[in-house]
Design a protein around this motif. Sequence first.
Motif, PDB file in Angstrom:
ATOM      1  N   ASP A 149      -9.196  -6.550   0.300  1.00 53.35           N
ATOM      2  CA  ASP A 149      -8.807  -5.385  -1.031  1.00 53.35           C
ATOM      3  C   ASP A 149      -8.238  -6.283  -1.751  1.00 53.35           C
ATOM      4  N   GLN A 154     -12.737  -3.870  -5.550  1.00 57.75           N
ATOM      5  CA  GLN A 154     -12.154  -3.146  -4.187  1.00 57.75           C
ATOM      6  C   GLN A 154     -13.158  -1.324  -4.446  1.00 57.75           C
ATOM      7  N   ASP A 315      -5.623  -8.063  -6.569  1.00 56.55           N
ATOM      8  CA  ASP A 315      -5.047  -6.427  -6.746  1.00 56.55           C
ATOM      9  C   ASP A 315      -3.586  -6.912  -7.741  1.00 56.55           C
ATOM     10  N   ARG A 316      -3.820  -5.832  -9.159  1.00 52.68           N
ATOM     11  CA  ARG A 316      -2.630  -6.155 -10.344  1.00 52.68           C
ATOM     12  C   ARG A 316      -1.646  -6.039  -8.843  1.00 52.68           C
ATOM     13  N   LEU A 317      -0.946  -4.873  -8.514  1.00 49.25           N
ATOM     14  CA  LEU A 317      -0.195  -4.268  -7.874  1.00 49.25           C
ATOM     15  C   LEU A 317       0.457  -5.718  -6.868  1.00 49.25           C
ATOM     16  N   THR A 321       3.534  -8.551  -6.658  1.00 48.02           N
ATOM     17  CA  THR A 321       4.441  -8.135  -5.844  1.00 48.02           C
ATOM     18  C   THR A 321       5.319  -9.184  -5.370  1.00 48.02           C
TER      19      THR A 321
ATOM     20  N   GLU B 174      -6.409   5.238  -6.630  1.00 50.85           N
ATOM     21  CA  GLU B 174      -5.592   3.813  -6.141  1.00 50.85           C
ATOM     22  C   GLU B 174      -5.356   3.039  -7.496  1.00 50.85           C
ATOM     23  N   ASP B 179      -0.867   2.170  -8.404  1.00 49.66           N
ATOM     24  CA  ASP B 179      -0.622   1.450  -9.478  1.00 49.66           C
ATOM     25  C   ASP B 179       0.010   1.769 -10.744  1.00 49.66           C
ATOM     26  N   THR B 205      11.962  -3.976  -8.592  1.00 47.01           N
ATOM     27  CA  THR B 205      10.286  -5.417  -6.875  1.00 47.01           C
ATOM     28  C   THR B 205      10.375  -4.910  -5.943  1.00 47.01           C
ATOM     29  N   HIS B 208       8.245  -1.551  -5.847  1.00 45.42           N
ATOM     30  CA  HIS B 208       6.706  -2.461  -5.767  1.00 45.42           C
ATOM     31  C   HIS B 208       6.643  -2.344  -3.803  1.00 45.42           C
ATOM     32  N   ALA B 212       3.155  -0.820  -3.069  1.00 45.24           N
ATOM     33  CA  ALA B 212       1.855  -2.215  -2.418  1.00 45.24           C
ATOM     34  C   ALA B 212       1.950  -1.708  -0.435  1.00 45.24           C
ATOM     35  N   ARG B 215      -0.143   1.552  -0.645  1.00 37.21           N
ATOM     36  CA  ARG B 215      -1.635   1.030  -1.270  1.00 37.21           C
ATOM     37  C   ARG B 215      -2.686   0.496  -0.113  1.00 37.21           C
ATOM     38  N   LEU B 219      -6.295   2.145   0.990  1.00 34.60           N
ATOM     39  CA  LEU B 219      -6.965   1.162   0.965  1.00 34.60           C
ATOM     40  C   LEU B 219      -7.970   0.178   2.243  1.00 34.60           C
TER      41      LEU B 219
END
Lengths: 402, 402
Positions: A149, A154, A315-317, A321, B174, B179, B205, B208, B212, B215, B219
């Motif tokens: 992912d 995804q 994956d943006r997050l 991070t 998701e 996000d 952060t 985050h 993450a 998340r 996933l």
Amino acid sequence: MTTYHALNEQEATEIARGIEGFFPAGAPLACREIGDGNLNLVFHITDSASGKSLIMKQALPYAKVVGESWPLSLDRARIESEKLILEGTMAPGLVPVVYKYDPELSLTVMEDLSDHVIMRQGLINGTRYPLFADHISTFMANTLFYTSDLGMNQQDKKLQVKNFINPDLCKITEDLIFDDPYTVSANNNVPPAIEDAAEALRNDTQLHLEVAILRDKFLTNAQALLHGDLHTGSIFATPASTKVIDPEFAYFGPMGFDVGAVFANLILNYAGQQYWISDDAARKDFRRYLLDTIEDVWNQFDRKFRVLWNEYGIDRLANATPAYQDFYMKRLLQDTIGFTGCKIIRRIVGLAHVADIDKIPNDDIREHAQRGALTIGTELIRRHRNAQSIQELIDITETAMQ
Amino acid sequence: MTTYHALNEQEATEIARGIEGFFPAGAPLACREIGDGNLNLVFHITDSASGKSLIMKQALPYAKVVGESWPLSLDRARIESEKLILEGTMAPGLVPVVYKYDPELSLTVMEDLSDHVIMRQGLINGTRYPLFADHISTFMANTLFYTSDLGMNQQDKKLQVKNFINPDLCKITEDLIFDDPYTVSANNNVPPAIEDAAEALRNDTQLHLEVAILRDKFLTNAQALLHGDLHTGSIFATPASTKVIDPEFAYFGPMGFDVGAVFANLILNYAGQQYWISDDAARKDFRRYLLDTIEDVWNQFDRKFRVLWNEYGIDRLANATPAYQDFYMKRLLQDTIGFTGCKIIRRIVGLAHVADIDKIPNDDIREHAQRGALTIGTELIRRHRNAQSIQELIDITETAMQ
């Protein structure tokens, strides 16, 4: 010819002849079945005139396990072929080229690698593979990152998870690696001399907790598309080339299972070297080479995986991070160490052993290697969730085999 | 009629008439479309003569999100129908009965629950549901246990994973839950008064990292077949009955995501009660009831899940390792607490809010509830990996809303 049946050499030759542009017309093809007949037929087809050759692998609808037959879906041939083709796009040059896949016959026609040696045998012979760490770390970083992912769309990944559902082959792993060695099972193959150590494994409830946690990861953690059976018998090598073969166990699982397979089999060779290299200095040197290789594989893998993530992460997050990348790689190391341990133990007391140790003709040395390997395996499993560095795996190995 | 098209009320009535043995022949059926037109058409078909009625739910090939259309696979109707039928066998009486599923029309015909109230509205009205904790804990323990590797054949489970691959609906979760709330996104719906708190979320952060990790679980962790959207708007209730509806988000994911959805929505109601019950003592009492319900749901769920495991567990190693059960349930609690936090936060700054808070007409009280909920959500996420007991979730909630 389109309905499934096990091919004979003549039929295999005809199919080979039909592959467009491969053999010259009318070439005098020779065909030999070279498989062990356990899971697959393997035909080696050569044209001595042109020097060209290829391999045809046909899945059998069963596995012959110690004489008995264990039914297996032919769908694994599709999985193997599709995974090989994917690997070819993600890690070009590190897998055999696929010339043809025939779904009806469960047949994959691919590059002949007879100029390579199965790496397990090469290591038993004391051969060094100076490019192996670079190659296998690239293979793993690329195939694992781009099917996770982190590295692929995804939603597309979910369709790939569906495509690579592989119940029969996963069942083999679930039983032989994550269950049988820890209980009384007809599937086990315990060397009588170490029955006491096998019994200790069966009674070690603290160890069982850690194995249950790793088993659960194997069952539920669809992290990336694994090779699924990445031991040194699935690697063809020369000092200059590495080719990963036989991905029929492919499914979406925890990345550390692939990395751990590589490490476990290098450690099993390390244990076996007590016999194979009788000269103390030379043995010490080769063992150092094996441990340096492990360290090198991990460090290169870690670096390459992070480079891919930083450059191609989708994956943006996760990308935003930085602490997550460190968390992810540490957890991957911990998984790797745990799976390394499981893969060592199953090769000592489970159904399928390794030549590195089993072929040692001296009873005492073989037993010493077996006991040492079990100590390493249990120690790795026990410590895996707290591991911080690959150095711990190396220390555990060295200490156990002193 | 067999090709997909959005039905009108007349067509829906004809289909209802065709369901064998349901309505008396020639019954004077009335039909009303009662859906919000966002994802589905919902027809309510009644026969005033016999008093019989049913619901027809037809999936639309898009989601209308703030006016714009978001294409969605009709396959979710199959997923919803198959999941509902499965739930009916695992938790009988706790879901509507399915009378018919028409795959061509993406249509599910099911029990009419008009005598029930959507639980979210019931709670806003101050209704108590004394059997809810018992019902929902049974629903979750049964549906999660029996679709996990603990409770079902592990090879069959893989085929079910394949059957419930649900990319479109997972994508919504998701994005909207894991996000958007943590970044600048057109999908967010941040109340202007708390823009500073939303900005703090975007800059946190450390938070985050935890999101993450959660998340990633959503996933990759195919632990059990989830409902996938188990908020109080997906529950029809009366003081004597609980019916879970709308499982179109079903897929194999982490169990804590379902349990956390229930807790998050009870906490959101807790936050909103600042307005809905103006009398201090009555409000305190109802809030106590909400927290007792959470504690009760967890404790009953934990107990029922363990009973199922001890009685029907199919995993030899898991069954033989008592410490693993404790490890498993603690990790499930930790996941639950983390997902509870994520589900609270998305309902405050994300796309879809909840009536419990958004419908508060008083600006100050609404803002107070929103800020309180965000504090609870961030605290739960931050602490989830170290949580040891459900009491921590309760303490965090009480402290934040004092």
